[in-house]
Scaffold this motif. Structure first.
Motif, PDB file in Angstrom:
ATOM      1  N   MET A  31       0.845  -1.197   0.000  1.00 36.27           N
ATOM      2  CA  MET A  31       0.000   0.000   0.000  1.00 36.27           C
ATOM      3  C   MET A  31       0.882   1.249   0.000  1.00 36.27           C
ATOM      4  N   SER A  32       0.254   2.401  -0.068  1.00 37.30           N
ATOM      5  CA  SER A  32       1.020   3.642  -0.222  1.00 37.30           C
ATOM      6  C   SER A  32       1.952   3.892   0.963  1.00 37.30           C
ATOM      7  N   ARG A  33       3.145   4.373   0.645  1.00 37.83           N
ATOM      8  CA  ARG A  33       4.101   4.721   1.692  1.00 37.83           C
ATOM      9  C   ARG A  33       3.584   5.891   2.529  1.00 37.83           C
ATOM     10  N   ARG A  34       2.768   6.744   1.932  1.00 42.01           N
ATOM     11  CA  ARG A  34       2.155   7.836   2.673  1.00 42.01           C
ATOM     12  C   ARG A  34       1.328   7.277   3.815  1.00 42.01           C
ATOM     13  N   SER A  35       0.556   6.234   3.549  1.00 41.33           N
ATOM     14  CA  SER A  35      -0.269   5.611   4.587  1.00 41.33           C
ATOM     15  C   SER A  35       0.586   4.935   5.653  1.00 41.33           C
ATOM     16  N   ALA A  97       3.472  14.552   3.652  1.00 46.16           N
ATOM     17  CA  ALA A  97       2.778  13.530   2.865  1.00 46.16           C
ATOM     18  C   ALA A  97       1.266  13.737   2.864  1.00 46.16           C
ATOM     19  N   ASP A  98       0.721  14.160   3.993  1.00 42.90           N
ATOM     20  CA  ASP A  98      -0.729  14.315   4.094  1.00 42.90           C
ATOM     21  C   ASP A  98      -1.239  15.635   3.531  1.00 42.90           C
ATOM     22  N   GLN A 102       2.173  16.813  -4.345  1.00 44.91           N
ATOM     23  CA  GLN A 102       3.298  16.237  -5.054  1.00 44.91           C
ATOM     24  C   GLN A 102       4.503  15.972  -4.145  1.00 44.91           C
ATOM     25  N   GLU A 104       6.308  13.020  -1.866  1.00 48.49           N
ATOM     26  CA  GLU A 104       6.333  11.566  -1.791  1.00 48.49           C
ATOM     27  C   GLU A 104       7.158  11.090  -0.601  1.00 48.49           C
ATOM     28  N   THR A 106       9.499   8.296   0.643  1.00 52.63           N
ATOM     29  CA  THR A 106      10.346   7.335  -0.054  1.00 52.63           C
ATOM     30  C   THR A 106      10.496   6.038   0.758  1.00 52.63           C
ATOM     31  N   LYS A 107      10.963   5.009   0.076  1.00 54.20           N
ATOM     32  CA  LYS A 107      11.271   3.756   0.758  1.00 54.20           C
ATOM     33  C   LYS A 107      12.341   4.003   1.818  1.00 54.20           C
TER      34      LYS A 107
END
Length: 131
Positions: A31-35, A97-98, A102, A104, A106-107
């Motif tokens: 799932m999204s890294r933001r989440s 992020a929230d 634009q 992101e 990152t990992k």
């Protein structure tokens, strides 16, 4: 410690653990890294609320709670300054992020924060057990 205070601390620590598990599931499921970052931050925030509840101080804003943490636990030497830095960094990443377009996560951000968030929750639980 009153029963009400102990119950609220236990509840907040439970929320922290649950948020860590949610971050693991989100990450594992791609799932999204933001989440994932959101859940890691909230794990730390809920642990922070438990800590503040123990001192019976609080704030209606996240930034206020973080400031109280710095005042009550960092400046007094209960926890070292690096412990605060990871909280501030995670808050900043979650905010970006929230709320910023634009932006992101990152990992590398996740790889950096995930073990630190776990350590943050563990250390606060340990501190509260001794309090």
């Amino acid at each position: 410690m009153s029963d009400e205070k102990a119950t609220l601390i236990k509840y907040r620590l439970s929320q922290a653990r649950e948020s860590l598990k949610e971050a693991d599931v989100l990450l594992r499921e791609g799932m999204s890294r933001r989440s994932v970052m959101n859940r890691l931050y909230y794990a730390m925030f809920y642990a922070l609320l438990a800590l503040l509840q123990d001192k019976q101080v609080g704030s209606s804003k996240h930034s206020g709670a973080i400031s109280l943490f710095d005042r009550e636990f960092i400046k007094t030497g209960v926890f070292e300054k690096d412990f605060s830095k990871v909280l501030h960094r995670t808050f900043e990443l979650r905010q970006k992020a929230d709320y910023m377009e634009q932006t992101e996560v990152t990992k590398q951000d996740i790889d950096e924060i995930q073990p630190q968030a776990l350590d943050f929750v563990n250390r606060i639980e340990s501190y509260l057990r001794k309090a």
